[in-house]
Design a protein around this motif. Sequence first.
Motif, PDB file in Angstrom:
ATOM      1  N   PRO A   1       0.625  -1.053   0.379  1.00 49.62           N
ATOM      2  CA  PRO A   1      -0.367  -0.079  -0.074  1.00 49.62           C
ATOM      3  C   PRO A   1       0.816   0.835   0.048  1.00 49.62           C
ATOM      4  O   PRO A   1       2.058   1.234   0.563  1.00 49.62           O
ATOM      5  N   GLU A   2      -0.149   2.030  -0.526  1.00 49.18           N
ATOM      6  CA  GLU A   2       1.001   3.983  -0.370  1.00 49.18           C
ATOM      7  C   GLU A   2       0.886   4.205   0.726  1.00 49.18           C
ATOM      8  O   GLU A   2       0.021   4.188   1.596  1.00 49.18           O
ATOM      9  N   ASN A   3       1.810   4.840   1.507  1.00 46.12           N
ATOM     10  CA  ASN A   3       1.967   5.780   2.359  1.00 46.12           C
ATOM     11  C   ASN A   3       0.998   6.849   2.542  1.00 46.12           C
ATOM     12  O   ASN A   3       1.899   7.403   1.522  1.00 46.12           O
ATOM     13  N   GLN A   4      -0.171   6.904   2.582  1.00 46.32           N
ATOM     14  CA  GLN A   4      -0.994   8.099   2.381  1.00 46.32           C
ATOM     15  C   GLN A   4      -0.790   9.542   3.484  1.00 46.32           C
ATOM     16  O   GLN A   4      -0.876  10.649   3.283  1.00 46.32           O
ATOM     17  N   GLU A   5       0.212   9.648   4.524  1.00 49.08           N
ATOM     18  CA  GLU A   5       0.941  10.624   5.668  1.00 49.08           C
ATOM     19  C   GLU A   5       2.015  10.739   4.570  1.00 49.08           C
ATOM     20  O   GLU A   5       2.245  12.591   4.724  1.00 49.08           O
ATOM     21  N   VAL A   6       2.608  10.836   3.630  1.00 43.33           N
ATOM     22  CA  VAL A   6       4.044  10.784   3.397  1.00 43.33           C
ATOM     23  C   VAL A   6       4.309  10.398   1.214  1.00 43.33           C
ATOM     24  O   VAL A   6       3.722   9.593   1.284  1.00 43.33           O
ATOM     25  N   GLU A   7       3.965  11.859   0.553  1.00 40.96           N
ATOM     26  CA  GLU A   7       4.641  11.680  -0.350  1.00 40.96           C
ATOM     27  C   GLU A   7       5.885  10.992  -0.843  1.00 40.96           C
ATOM     28  O   GLU A   7       7.046  11.466  -0.892  1.00 40.96           O
ATOM     29  N   GLU A   8       5.734   9.915  -1.523  1.00 43.95           N
ATOM     30  CA  GLU A   8       7.018   9.362  -1.694  1.00 43.95           C
ATOM     31  C   GLU A   8       7.439   8.926  -3.520  1.00 43.95           C
ATOM     32  O   GLU A   8       6.875   8.932  -4.137  1.00 43.95           O
ATOM     33  N   GLU A   9       8.979   8.987  -3.320  1.00 41.42           N
ATOM     34  CA  GLU A   9       8.627   8.437  -4.997  1.00 41.42           C
ATOM     35  C   GLU A   9       9.340   6.980  -5.373  1.00 41.42           C
ATOM     36  O   GLU A   9      10.066   7.077  -6.313  1.00 41.42           O
ATOM     37  N   LYS A  10       9.035   6.373  -4.755  1.00 40.90           N
ATOM     38  CA  LYS A  10       9.162   4.856  -5.318  1.00 40.90           C
ATOM     39  C   LYS A  10       7.981   3.619  -4.453  1.00 40.90           C
ATOM     40  O   LYS A  10       7.213   5.052  -3.881  1.00 40.90           O
ATOM     41  N   THR A  11       7.722   2.991  -5.393  1.00 42.19           N
ATOM     42  CA  THR A  11       6.596   1.796  -5.365  1.00 42.19           C
ATOM     43  C   THR A  11       6.707   0.778  -4.837  1.00 42.19           C
ATOM     44  O   THR A  11       8.329   0.038  -5.129  1.00 42.19           O
ATOM     45  N   ARG A  12       6.011   0.504  -3.333  1.00 38.02           N
ATOM     46  CA  ARG A  12       7.373  -1.158  -2.949  1.00 38.02           C
ATOM     47  C   ARG A  12       6.284  -2.490  -3.495  1.00 38.02           C
ATOM     48  O   ARG A  12       5.288  -2.048  -3.250  1.00 38.02           O
ATOM     49  N   PHE A  13       7.598  -3.260  -3.674  1.00 38.29           N
ATOM     50  CA  PHE A  13       7.081  -4.541  -3.726  1.00 38.29           C
ATOM     51  C   PHE A  13       7.169  -5.429  -2.565  1.00 38.29           C
ATOM     52  O   PHE A  13       8.662  -5.429  -2.623  1.00 38.29           O
ATOM     53  N   SER A  14       6.849  -6.708  -2.431  1.00 40.87           N
ATOM     54  CA  SER A  14       7.258  -7.940  -1.882  1.00 40.87           C
ATOM     55  C   SER A  14       6.810  -9.364  -2.828  1.00 40.87           C
ATOM     56  O   SER A  14       5.765  -9.462  -3.045  1.00 40.87           O
ATOM     57  N   ILE A  15       7.919 -10.392  -2.182  1.00 36.43           N
ATOM     58  CA  ILE A  15       7.723 -11.711  -2.856  1.00 36.43           C
ATOM     59  C   ILE A  15       7.721 -12.689  -1.266  1.00 36.43           C
ATOM     60  O   ILE A  15       7.665 -12.048  -0.551  1.00 36.43           O
ATOM     61  N   TYR A  16       6.339 -13.535  -1.458  1.00 36.22           N
ATOM     62  CA  TYR A  16       5.409 -14.105  -0.509  1.00 36.22           C
ATOM     63  C   TYR A  16       6.053 -15.326  -1.276  1.00 36.22           C
ATOM     64  O   TYR A  16       5.715 -15.772  -2.714  1.00 36.22           O
ATOM     65  N   GLN A  17       5.874 -16.486  -0.246  1.00 38.98           N
ATOM     66  CA  GLN A  17       6.078 -17.490  -0.225  1.00 38.98           C
ATOM     67  C   GLN A  17       5.003 -18.557   0.497  1.00 38.98           C
ATOM     68  O   GLN A  17       5.455 -18.670   1.616  1.00 38.98           O
ATOM     69  N   ILE A  18       4.586 -19.660  -0.724  1.00 39.59           N
ATOM     70  CA  ILE A  18       3.684 -20.555   0.297  1.00 39.59           C
ATOM     71  C   ILE A  18       4.260 -21.772   0.805  1.00 39.59           C
ATOM     72  O   ILE A  18       4.769 -22.296   0.195  1.00 39.59           O
ATOM     73  N   LYS A  19       4.201 -22.658   2.003  1.00 44.13           N
ATOM     74  CA  LYS A  19       5.081 -23.367   2.356  1.00 44.13           C
ATOM     75  C   LYS A  19       4.182 -24.030   2.870  1.00 44.13           C
ATOM     76  O   LYS A  19       2.831 -23.754   3.841  1.00 44.13           O
ATOM     77  N   SER A  20       4.454 -25.456   2.832  1.00 45.45           N
ATOM     78  CA  SER A  20       3.474 -27.027   4.220  1.00 45.45           C
ATOM     79  C   SER A  20       4.795 -27.551   4.892  1.00 45.45           C
ATOM     80  O   SER A  20       6.080 -26.933   4.527  1.00 45.45           O
ATOM     81  N   SER A  21       4.412 -27.401   5.881  1.00 47.31           N
ATOM     82  CA  SER A  21       5.308 -28.213   6.567  1.00 47.31           C
ATOM     83  C   SER A  21       4.632 -29.530   7.481  1.00 47.31           C
ATOM     84  O   SER A  21       3.415 -29.750   6.764  1.00 47.31           O
TER      85      SER A  21
END
Length: 387
Positions: free
Chosen positions: A367-387
């Motif tokens: 999500p965007e930071n609604q309080e601070v105007e930033e010049e970057k977009t953040r992405f994350s990589i998730y992984q699903i794992k089984s145990s």
Amino acid sequence: MKNTLLYFLTLIFLASCGQNETKETETSISEYSITKIDSFEVNNLTRVFIRDYSAELDRYFGYAMVEDDLLEISGEGEIIKRTHKKGDGPGLYGNWNPIGISFGPEQERIVELPFQILSYDSTYSVIHSQRIQSPLPIRTFGPMGRTEYFQNSDSTFYLVGPSNYLSSHYLIQNEEGRDTLKNFYKIHIQSGDMKSIIPYRESSPYRQTDNIYQELMTKSFLVDHEKQELLILHALSKEIEVYNLPALDFSRSIPITHSEFVEYSPVPLGTMGNDDRIKPLRFMAGRNQNLIKVDSDTYLIKYFTGVSEAEYQTRIANDATYIPNSDPEEQAILIIKNGEQVSQELSGITGSILFGLGDGKFLVQEPENQEVEEEKTRFSIYQIKSS
């Protein structure tokens, strides 16, 4: 007495064996979890959309809002190539923003506009350009999704049209909009031949009424190139529809079950958007939001559980900007493994799930930071794992 004691000991032995078997069965059932394993930022003056990834090139295909540039981005978030194709003049595609982009076959770059689809080579020279018979003009800030394709011999077909990304009631409010525009147009990129395909099935909730589910006539879909199948999940469906390629004939359905799915009644065709009956469909109704492939035999479904009207009123009283279907606490994730839903349901995660990356991984836009105007977009990589 000996016989009685022997009988008693035998019962204890059999009972203990049964308990061991039960424990072994229980421990053999996989428990799934989702973990953030990596993240990156794309530094740009304005918001960046990422809509596809090429494992062969190890790069993402994206778009810069406002600058209207096509971007190729490394796995670390570095902008490798920036191309501007919007505008009037030679080599430009006009003043419409793309509604879909993707990597195509042979690493072509695909740009889908409301009235046109183009394929480019790696230098962004045009390979194919075909007109799309779009019902109405749609303007967006940037591409809303990935343009899917499939191949048959030497032919390449793309699944195009604004109803791939928007609820069809935005396009046209008549019987055609209720039943025809909701799925796909298939376009042959080499010849331009185009036709509507895959109507709603008789069992579809959209076919069980003469009314219309405004805001909920959406879908998530993907082409599984390994299995040569098209998978479709409509917003209100309790099943994934699977079609064989290239014939696009119905193959089977994969039933899905939601732990909670709040439903609201449809409204008459032609109901105006400011009608009070639209609000529950727009904000409160449960819906399937994403279908992604994360592995050769694993798919994930993110869905919004829905909220009651009382819950909704309470939350917006505390926060006027509250949007229920973006709240991870009101979202859940289903797992489809080897063609069946597993019993475990996972909690939602913050951000927008974009697409799978293989090996159980998938990309999320933070999500965007609604309080601070930033010049970057953040992405994350998730992984699903089984145990």
